[in-house]
Design a protein around this motif. Structure first.
Motif, PDB file in Angstrom:
ATOM      1  N   UNK A   1      67.976  32.384  -1.642  1.00  0.00           N
ATOM      2  CA  UNK A   1      68.825  31.323  -1.099  1.00  0.00           C
ATOM      3  C   UNK A   1      70.255  31.463  -1.615  1.00  0.00           C
ATOM      4  N   UNK A   2      70.410  31.844  -2.872  1.00  0.00           N
ATOM      5  CA  UNK A   2      71.737  32.000  -3.453  1.00  0.00           C
ATOM      6  C   UNK A   2      72.545  33.139  -2.867  1.00  0.00           C
TER       7      UNK A   2
ATOM      8  N   UNK B   1      71.542  28.303  13.305  1.00  0.00           N
ATOM      9  CA  UNK B   1      70.913  27.010  13.597  1.00  0.00           C
ATOM     10  C   UNK B   1      69.563  26.864  12.915  1.00  0.00           C
ATOM     11  N   UNK B   2      68.878  27.975  12.702  1.00  0.00           N
ATOM     12  CA  UNK B   2      67.523  27.925  12.162  1.00  0.00           C
ATOM     13  C   UNK B   2      67.471  27.882  10.636  1.00  0.00           C
ATOM     14  N   UNK B   3      68.373  28.590   9.980  1.00  0.00           N
ATOM     15  CA  UNK B   3      68.294  28.730   8.526  1.00  0.00           C
ATOM     16  C   UNK B   3      68.333  27.409   7.765  1.00  0.00           C
TER      17      UNK B   3
ATOM     18  N   UNK C   1      65.498  23.636   4.150  1.00  0.00           N
ATOM     19  CA  UNK C   1      65.182  22.237   3.833  1.00  0.00           C
ATOM     20  C   UNK C   1      65.774  21.822   2.483  1.00  0.00           C
ATOM     21  N   UNK C   2      67.021  22.134   2.276  1.00  0.00           N
ATOM     22  CA  UNK C   2      67.772  21.760   1.070  1.00  0.00           C
ATOM     23  C   UNK C   2      67.365  22.534  -0.176  1.00  0.00           C
TER      24      UNK C   2
ATOM     25  N   UNK D   1      58.787  25.124  -4.461  1.00  0.00           N
ATOM     26  CA  UNK D   1      57.501  24.991  -3.764  1.00  0.00           C
ATOM     27  C   UNK D   1      56.344  25.678  -4.468  1.00  0.00           C
ATOM     28  N   UNK D   2      56.652  26.622  -5.368  1.00  0.00           N
ATOM     29  CA  UNK D   2      55.599  27.386  -6.024  1.00  0.00           C
ATOM     30  C   UNK D   2      55.033  28.495  -5.165  1.00  0.00           C
ATOM     31  N   UNK D   3      55.624  28.694  -3.987  1.00  0.00           N
ATOM     32  CA  UNK D   3      55.138  29.755  -3.094  1.00  0.00           C
ATOM     33  C   UNK D   3      55.901  31.063  -3.355  1.00  0.00           C
TER      34      UNK D   3
END
Length: 220
Positions: free
Chosen positions: A63-64, A93-95, A100-101, A129-131
């Motif tokens: 994400x960073x 538009x999708x990212x 989700x923050x 999320x731990x995923x």
């Protein structure tokens, strides 16, 4: 020598030739219209196409690494160099919906948390999320499942073919080799040529255009 080069080219297997084939534009557009595709999968497939990046580069995104407002992300290219990949409005538009923050961790995640015996390295685990980071093998399987119904062989297409498709379509649209190489991260013009394979229809349209001598007005 020419005969020898042709002979080597002819020894490519059907599977190798298929691996380097792109998709027609209408198949790509149909993929974006699919309502049954999960958000993660649609975002991944669209980013791979729009950026013409390698699968490993996109799946390795954190994400960073993203600069959402500039529609770009920082990746490690083949060979280890740091570079930027770029995308368009479809991916843009999708990212945000996908993230989700989330502010940290891999961009593309597995559906479930890994079991104790399969705990990945910390860099491949989302602290929110731990995923775990989505693997290439799983991503390839998902794309094949999503495209098997439009594949004449019913095997489904490969992620690599999205890269081929994008470069071919941009080549048909008149992009220069240097622009294509900057987008895709290619360092060698010869390997770029393997990816850019205009369709017969595109060549026919070009020949029927301004370059057709019968259509160019005479000076007299």
């Amino acid at each position: 020598m020419e005969h020898e080069r042709s002979g080597r080219a002819d020894r490519t297997t059907p599977g190798e030739r298929r691996h380097h084939q792109g998709h027609h534009r209408h198949l790509i557009e149909a993929l974006w219209q699919r309502r049954d595709l999960p958000l993660r999968d649609k975002t991944l497939f669209r980013l791979l196409y729009e950026s013409a990046a390698r699968s490993a580069e996109v799946l390795g995104l954190d994400v960073g690494d993203l600069v959402l407002e500039a529609k770009r992300g920082r990746v490690r290219r083949k060979g280890g160099s740091i570079d930027w990949i770029l995308w368009q409005s479809g991916t843009a538009r999708l990212l945000p919906r996908l993230l989700a923050a989330r502010a940290r961790g891999p961009v593309f995640l597995t559906d479930r948390r890994p079991g104790p015996a399969r705990t990945p390295a910390g860099a491949d685990l989302c602290p929110v999320t731990g995923r775990a980071r989505l693997s290439y093998e799983r991503a390839e399987y998902l794309f094949k499942q999503a495209t098997k119904h439009i594949d004449p062989t019913a095997a489904g297409y490969t992620l690599h073919q999205l890269r081929h498709s994008r470069l071919t379509h941009l080549g048909e649209d008149g992009w220069s080799s240097s622009m294509l190489m900057t987008l895709s991260g290619h360092r060698n013009l010869r390997t770029l040529g393997i990816h850019v394979q205009p369709s017969t229809e595109a060549v026919a349209v070009a020949l029927a255009g301004d370059t057709d001598p019968d259509l160019i007005p005479s000076a007299g």
